[in-house]
Enzyme design. Sequence first.
Site, short mmCIF file in Angstrom:
data_model
loop_
_atom_site.label_atom_id
_atom_site.label_comp_id
_atom_site.label_asym_id
_atom_site.label_seq_id
_atom_site.Cartn_x
_atom_site.Cartn_y
_atom_site.Cartn_z
N TYR A 103 -18.47 5.05 33.40
CA TYR A 103 -17.56 5.35 34.51
C TYR A 103 -17.84 4.43 35.69
O TYR A 103 -18.98 4.02 35.92
CB TYR A 103 -17.79 6.78 35.01
CG TYR A 103 -17.20 7.87 34.15
CD1 TYR A 103 -15.87 8.26 34.30
CD2 TYR A 103 -17.98 8.53 33.21
CE1 TYR A 103 -15.34 9.28 33.54
CE2 TYR A 103 -17.45 9.56 32.44
CZ TYR A 103 -16.12 9.93 32.62
OH TYR A 103 -15.60 10.94 31.86
N TYR A 142 -20.10 9.01 25.72
CA TYR A 142 -21.21 8.65 26.60
C TYR A 142 -22.27 9.73 26.57
O TYR A 142 -21.98 10.90 26.33
CB TYR A 142 -20.72 8.36 28.03
CG TYR A 142 -20.04 9.49 28.75
CD1 TYR A 142 -20.77 10.46 29.44
CD2 TYR A 142 -18.64 9.58 28.77
CE1 TYR A 142 -20.13 11.48 30.12
CE2 TYR A 142 -18.00 10.61 29.44
CZ TYR A 142 -18.76 11.56 30.12
OH TYR A 142 -18.11 12.57 30.80
N ARG A 152 -21.08 13.18 25.06
CA ARG A 152 -19.72 13.73 25.19
C ARG A 152 -18.78 13.04 24.21
O ARG A 152 -18.75 11.81 24.13
CB ARG A 152 -19.17 13.49 26.61
CG ARG A 152 -19.82 14.20 27.78
CD ARG A 152 -19.80 15.72 27.76
NE ARG A 152 -18.64 16.37 27.15
CZ ARG A 152 -17.46 16.54 27.73
NH1 ARG A 152 -17.23 16.12 28.95
NH2 ARG A 152 -16.47 17.17 27.12
N HIS A 155 -13.10 11.35 25.88
CA HIS A 155 -12.12 12.23 26.52
C HIS A 155 -11.52 11.56 27.74
O HIS A 155 -12.11 10.66 28.33
CB HIS A 155 -12.77 13.56 26.93
CG HIS A 155 -13.91 13.37 27.89
ND1 HIS A 155 -15.19 13.07 27.48
CD2 HIS A 155 -13.96 13.40 29.24
CE1 HIS A 155 -15.97 12.94 28.54
NE2 HIS A 155 -15.26 13.11 29.63
N HIS A 157 -10.01 12.82 31.46
CA HIS A 157 -9.87 13.95 32.38
C HIS A 157 -8.45 13.94 32.96
O HIS A 157 -7.95 12.88 33.34
CB HIS A 157 -10.85 13.81 33.55
CG HIS A 157 -12.30 13.89 33.15
ND1 HIS A 157 -13.02 15.05 33.20
CD2 HIS A 157 -13.15 12.95 32.69
CE1 HIS A 157 -14.28 14.82 32.81
NE2 HIS A 157 -14.39 13.54 32.49
FE LIG Z 1 -16.13 12.71 31.53
#
Ligand SMILES: [Fe+3]
Lengths: 236, 205
Positions: A103, A142, A152, A155, A157
Amino acid sequence: MSRIYPIGSLAAHPPSLSPGYKSTVLRTPSRPLIRIPQTMSELSGPVFGHESVGEKDNDLTLQHAGEPLGERIIVSGRVMDEDGRPIPNTLIEVWQANAAGRYVHVVDQHPAPLDPNFSGAGRTVTDENGFYRFVTVKPGAYPWRNHHNAWRPAHIHLSLFGPSFLTRLITQMYFPGDPLFAFDPIFNSITDEKARVRLISKFDLATTEPEWALGYKFDIVLRGREQTPFEDPHHD
Amino acid sequence: MTETATRPEGITPSQTVGPFFAYALTPHAYDFPELVTGNLLAGPDAGEVSGERITITGRLFDAEGNVIPDAMIEIWQADGEGRFAGHDAALSNSAFRGFGRVECEKDGRFTFTTVKPGPLPGPDGGRQAPHVNIGLFARGLLNRLFTRFYFSDDAAAHGGDPVLALVPADQRATLIATRGSDGGKTVYNLDIHLGGGAETVFFEA
Ligand SMILES: [Fe+3]
């Protein structure tokens, strides 16, 4: 107690306390929620129309000088209420990791590369039929520190408003066949399996564009108002 | 493109906002344009918005009293005359959206600049005391937490408020923002506790 949005639909949501997801433990109120009437404050909500978004805000691959790395995808679908009525002109905001699972955020220390051509934030407004479309790259899985070897599933968000304060929703869209589903306490916090699989997008050949990008479909269902007798008489 | 309207099997379930929302939802430190901020009085015609100018500030704590720095707080409120933007025609060209959003700071603090809302009609012909709806999102919150706050100087109106009436008397203080002033400005303070002895009351509707 007067009520316009049926309360039973909320059962699809995960329980707030879900100890497998450790951060829920100190952040879940201990007392039950107090159920209140749906007043003007709950039945109204902020309005963000088409003027709120830039022309290219729904294409996350166009925000920099070059093309981002990764598998280009088109995510599209329809926003509707629980009675199947489309929700037009509603804002959708999205954010995601890049193809390497990183991110753009000061707190993200995952040692995967940033991509100078990908920020991972976008927004759009649904059209008059509730349809939306984003172009992006498929996010990578990640790691996170919830438990040993925690990852995770990939995905995106999504944040949506809908017509009122009560239709506000923040959720995550997943990708079909992800091997990490079984191990993810956030995905599995949704105890109703039928509700849980609604968060998995579907690969869609019809919206896949030849020589260019894979299409994934993701429909979103927000709370719906029970029809009022003035508009459309019906009996349950 | 038309599809046959079929009734969906249920609503889309909620998931946590996670820790990394800021660059999309509260991107003041990033290169994405901000859509919403904590200043509800931004914009050239803000001077025309009806209502007393106020600041609302407070800190967010978890059940052990640790500050929560990675939450997003949204507010939704009427203007000084009890009108909601987008729903009252008189406000159609107003700068006032009635909606604000901030990310908490490192010390858990949140701050909004807005107007004090007016009273609102309640269910069954009653009246609601001035209040602001709050939506809370954070890592560890699988669902939005919903609460409201009221204003300490409206104590006389609180007795007749249909929502406060549902809150046990000894918990109502968790929903009352305390009026004070800072350099001539009116500042209301409201700390929010997700647990512990001072746990805030949260709602479902
Ligand atoms: Fe996330």
